[in-house]
Write an enzyme that holds these catalytic residues in place. Structure first.
Site, PDB file in Angstrom:
ATOM      1  N   ASN A   1     -10.598  11.125  -0.868  1.00 47.23           N
ATOM      2  CA  ASN A   1      -9.841  10.791  -2.061  1.00 47.23           C
ATOM      3  C   ASN A   1      -8.867  11.910  -2.400  1.00 47.23           C
ATOM      4  O   ASN A   1      -9.171  13.090  -2.242  1.00 47.23           O
ATOM      5  CB  ASN A   1     -10.799  10.574  -3.234  1.00 47.23           C
ATOM      6  CG  ASN A   1     -11.750   9.421  -2.982  1.00 47.23           C
ATOM      7  OD1 ASN A   1     -11.441   8.280  -3.258  1.00 47.23           O
ATOM      8  ND2 ASN A   1     -12.918   9.722  -2.425  1.00 47.23           N
TER       9      ASN A   1
ATOM     10  N   SER B   1      -4.823   7.402   7.304  1.00 50.05           N
ATOM     11  CA  SER B   1      -6.054   6.626   7.202  1.00 50.05           C
ATOM     12  C   SER B   1      -6.932   7.189   6.084  1.00 50.05           C
ATOM     13  O   SER B   1      -6.470   7.992   5.265  1.00 50.05           O
ATOM     14  CB  SER B   1      -6.796   6.624   8.545  1.00 50.05           C
ATOM     15  OG  SER B   1      -7.864   5.698   8.514  1.00 50.05           O
TER      16      SER B   1
ATOM     17  N   LYS C   1     -12.808   5.866   4.024  1.00 46.44           N
ATOM     18  CA  LYS C   1     -13.392   4.535   3.765  1.00 46.44           C
ATOM     19  C   LYS C   1     -13.370   3.662   5.013  1.00 46.44           C
ATOM     20  O   LYS C   1     -13.995   2.592   5.036  1.00 46.44           O
ATOM     21  CB  LYS C   1     -12.660   3.853   2.612  1.00 46.44           C
ATOM     22  CG  LYS C   1     -12.896   4.528   1.270  1.00 46.44           C
ATOM     23  CD  LYS C   1     -12.115   3.854   0.165  1.00 46.44           C
ATOM     24  CE  LYS C   1     -12.427   4.489  -1.192  1.00 46.44           C
ATOM     25  NZ  LYS C   1     -12.044   5.906  -1.266  1.00 46.44           N
TER      26      LYS C   1
ATOM     27  N   LYS D   1      -4.290   0.114  -1.114  1.00 48.46           N
ATOM     28  CA  LYS D   1      -5.404   1.079  -1.098  1.00 48.46           C
ATOM     29  C   LYS D   1      -6.469   0.825  -2.155  1.00 48.46           C
ATOM     30  O   LYS D   1      -7.522   1.440  -2.117  1.00 48.46           O
ATOM     31  CB  LYS D   1      -4.860   2.497  -1.288  1.00 48.46           C
ATOM     32  CG  LYS D   1      -3.795   2.913  -0.269  1.00 48.46           C
ATOM     33  CD  LYS D   1      -3.281   4.317  -0.558  1.00 48.46           C
ATOM     34  CE  LYS D   1      -2.176   4.707   0.411  1.00 48.46           C
ATOM     35  NZ  LYS D   1      -0.915   4.015   0.130  1.00 48.46           N
TER      36      LYS D   1
ATOM     37  N   ASP E   1      10.214   1.576   1.472  1.00 48.08           N
ATOM     38  CA  ASP E   1       9.165   1.160   0.534  1.00 48.08           C
ATOM     39  C   ASP E   1       9.534  -0.196  -0.056  1.00 48.08           C
ATOM     40  O   ASP E   1      10.717  -0.516  -0.210  1.00 48.08           O
ATOM     41  CB  ASP E   1       9.003   2.191  -0.587  1.00 48.08           C
ATOM     42  CG  ASP E   1       7.615   2.151  -1.219  1.00 48.08           C
ATOM     43  OD1 ASP E   1       7.237   1.083  -1.735  1.00 48.08           O
ATOM     44  OD2 ASP E   1       6.922   3.177  -1.203  1.00 48.08           O
TER      45      ASP E   1
END
Length: 661
Positions: A479, A413, A416, A374, A320
């Site tokens: 979501n 994924s 959206k 995102k 990260d």
């Protein structure tokens, strides 16, 4: 330096003193009782035996009491267990008294032994339960300011245990005023001194009449639909709602107690049953593997890490760019799974050389790619960064996975990506296309179509052979409740601040799922991956964001538009009124799990796709804004940015391609 006596030390000393007095009085009283309380009737042999026996018996009794943990128990909370210990201790000591006195001194009358043992039991245990009773009475008489007046919904075993826990602890902030239960046979009865008032039909009136602050749902074994029905009734009462975890959740803690109580969450109101994926067979696929999670500190990445860690991988690598979130999940996993071989690395998926070093050193077998930008509104104003991080971060990671023969590569994924109206969705759709393209290369062993970039950052890559074996898949879901960027934390913050709660549009709808559900889908997709699939979750009925906001306000014990205002701010740039789960060009194939489907991949000209990637890569490296969006719109044909040309001139495209070469 003198050591200060703790309160429990003082209590135990007092108990020992009382036990000595009680033991002696018990048998002395039994002796006088046997002979009509007349001293002259007592044979001197019996009295002398009592005098000689009682010191020995007292010492033995104290030892037995200690062995039975009668000086270690918290007598404030004494119950059946403590009562049984007292009974067993009295039986053991009485048997000792009979045998020792009979063989060493003289056998006393049987009635003396029986009465002595009974009186001793009553005195020894009685003082302990009197101590508990005294504390209960004084606790109830004390003023308890700032207490929450609560109803417990559920007068079963869980409700009783929670009630006892609340009553037993001084510092608990709840004052139970009654029970609610749907079983009519219980109505009008009591648990201790607290009444079972009635069923769900009286909840609203009871909250008003008794000035109730909160309702605790003590129904851990109830079905999700049953709980939802009860919540729907209770949330209209104006009281805050709290609940216990499901029975499966309670099994982890072994006991039902007040610490298990949590606020009712919005996911408890999802318009469907909670989805269960990940059979043990699926999770066993993780065991013994070296696994890489990019974006390991994010909401999805961290939950992935937790579920992977508990299933004993050979090694877990977290990657990260954001050190704070990575540090937090690393420390959590090291505390929870001290035996786990955990590697936490700071780095960016935008750096192909860093990724090459990572894959070369650790050789991951499964890769979960969760690293991405995102936030829709932020990406609308920083589209180049979205393309660099999402598109080329995915390309870099997938290309490394291809070269180092990763078994399975799973892309996270989003819905959206379907007919995207924003940069974030368009970049994620392009990520799905990268996955399909990489899977094509893996199966054909032909990497000649890969893009050629001018930038030197892509030029130094260790040699690799073309015997590719990787399977690449994408997982698409809606979501995620409680994730970073979700509306739920925003709404909760706004409610805590007294409002207003901001909703973009009164009719906006979204599909929702919980973080564990999303991660379960990802893991199951990895297990079932054959290569090239886009897995889609059947997320049930969509939820109106306005309804979501109003329910959150009600769950907090407040009234929408009265205590908390709701303000409609208008759709943000790139935002849809609704999301779609798949494109019109895609069809759905079933899997063994009826809730998980596979979207039939769209036909892609892979050579043309990578040609566009070549141009796009060089444009974003030079931060060329408009032409980058033109290429993005050309590749993702269902998306068109307001800043891009709807029809790109072919000559202009060829010119850009030549420049990229």
């Amino acid at each position: 330096m003198k050591k200060r006596l703790e309160h429990w030390h003082k209590v135990n000393i007092a108990l020992v003193i009382f036990d000595i007095i009680g033991i002696n009085l018990a048998y002395l009283f039994a002796l006088f009782l046997r002979f009509d309380f007349t001293y002259s009737y007592i044979p001197q042999l019996y009295f002398q035996t009592f005098i000689k026996m009682i010191p020995i018996y007292t010492i033995v009794s104290l030892i037995v009491f200690n062995m039975m943990k009668m000086y270690q128990s918290l007598w404030r909370f004494a119950g059946v267990t403590e009562l049984l210990r007292g009974l067993i201790a009295s039986i053991i000591t009485s048997i000792f008294y009979i045998i020792f006195s009979a063989f060493v001194f003289v056998r006393m009358p049987i009635s003396y032994y029986i009465m002595g043992g009974i009186i001793q039991f009553l005195l020894v245990t009685g003082v302990r339960f009197t101590y508990r009773l005294f504390n209960m009475i004084t606790d109830n008489l004390k003023a308890r300011p700032n207490m929450e007046r609560v109803l417990i919904y559920g007068a079963g075993e869980a409700g009783r245990l929670i009630y006892n826990d609340i009553k037993n602890y001084k510092n608990i902030k709840y004052d139970v005023v009654g029970f609610i239960d749907d079983n009519a046979n219980k109505h009008g009865r009591y648990i201790s001194s607290t009444p079972i008032l009635g069923g769900r039909e009286i909840v609203a009136q009871t909250v008003e009449d008794l000035d109730v602050d909160s309702i605790i749902l003590a129904l851990p074994s109830a079905s999700r639909n049953h709980i939802k029905d009860i919540i729907d009734v209770c949330k209209e009462s104006g009281a805050k709602l709290k609940t216990l975890p499901s029975i499966e959740g309670l099994l982890d803690n072994k006991n039902v107690n007040v610490n298990n109580i949590r606020d009712v969450q919005i996911e408890d109101l999802l318009e469907r049953k909670q989805i269960k994926v990940n059979s043990q067979h699926t999770l066993d696929n993780i065991k013994g593997k070296t696994i890489l999670v990019t974006g390991g500190g994010g909401s999805i990445g961290s939950e992935l890490s937790r579920q992977i860690a508990r299933n004993k991988p050979k090694r877990l690598i977290l990657f990260d760019i954001y050190e704070n979130s990575l540090y937090a999940i690393e420390q959590e996993l090291r505390r929870t799974y001290p035996e786990l071989d955990l590697v936490a690395l700071i780095g960016s998926v935008r750096d192909p050389k860093k990724l090459d070093d990572l894959f070369f050193e650790y050789r991951p077998q499964i890769v979960y790619h969760a690293a991405a930008h995102k936030h829709v509104p932020l990406m609308e104003v920083s589209p180049i960064e979205a393309i660099k991080n999402n598109v080329f971060g995915t390309y870099n990671t997938a290309f490394a996975a291809l070269r180092y023969k990763v078994e399975k590569f799973i892309l996270i994924s989003t819905d959206k990506a379907v007919n995207p109206t924003n940069i974030m969705g368009a970049t994620k759709r392009m990520c799905e296309m990268i996955i399909q393209s990489m899977d094509h290369i893996s199966k054909t062993k032909d990497d000649s179509i890969l893009p050629k970039f001018k930038s030197e950052k892509y030029s130094i890559i260790r040699p690799y052979d073309k015997d590719f074996t990787s399977n690449f898949v994408a997982v698409r879901f809606g979501n995620v409740l409680g994730s970073n960027g979700s509306v739920i934390p925003l709404f909760k913050k706004q409610i805590a601040e007294g409002g207003p709660v901001t909703v973009t549009h009164k009719d906006i709808i979204r599909y929702f799922m919980t973080i564990p559900e999303a991660v379960g889908l990802v893991i199951e997709a990895g297990f079932n991956a054959k290569g090239g699939e886009i897995f889609v979750l059947d997320m049930g009925e969509p939820v109106k964001i306005d309804t979501l906001a109003r329910n959150l306000i009600k769950l907090s014990g407040l009234k929408p538009d009265v205590d908390i205002d709701i303000v409609y701010t208008g759709l943000r740039p790139g935002e849809k009124l609704y999301e779609e789960k798949l494109m019109a060009e895609e069809g759905l194939q079933k899997t063994d799990n009826q809730i998980i489907h596979i979207a039939k991949p769209m036909d892609i000209d892979f050579s043309e796709f990578f040609k566009n990637m070549s141009i796009l890569g060089d444009l974003v490296e030079d931060n060329v804004y408009k032409e980058s969006l033109d290429i993005l719109a050309k590749v993702v044909v269902t998306y068109h940015s307001p800043d891009s040309d709807l029809e790109m001139n072919k000559d202009k495209f060829e010119e850009l391609y030549k420049e990229s070469k």
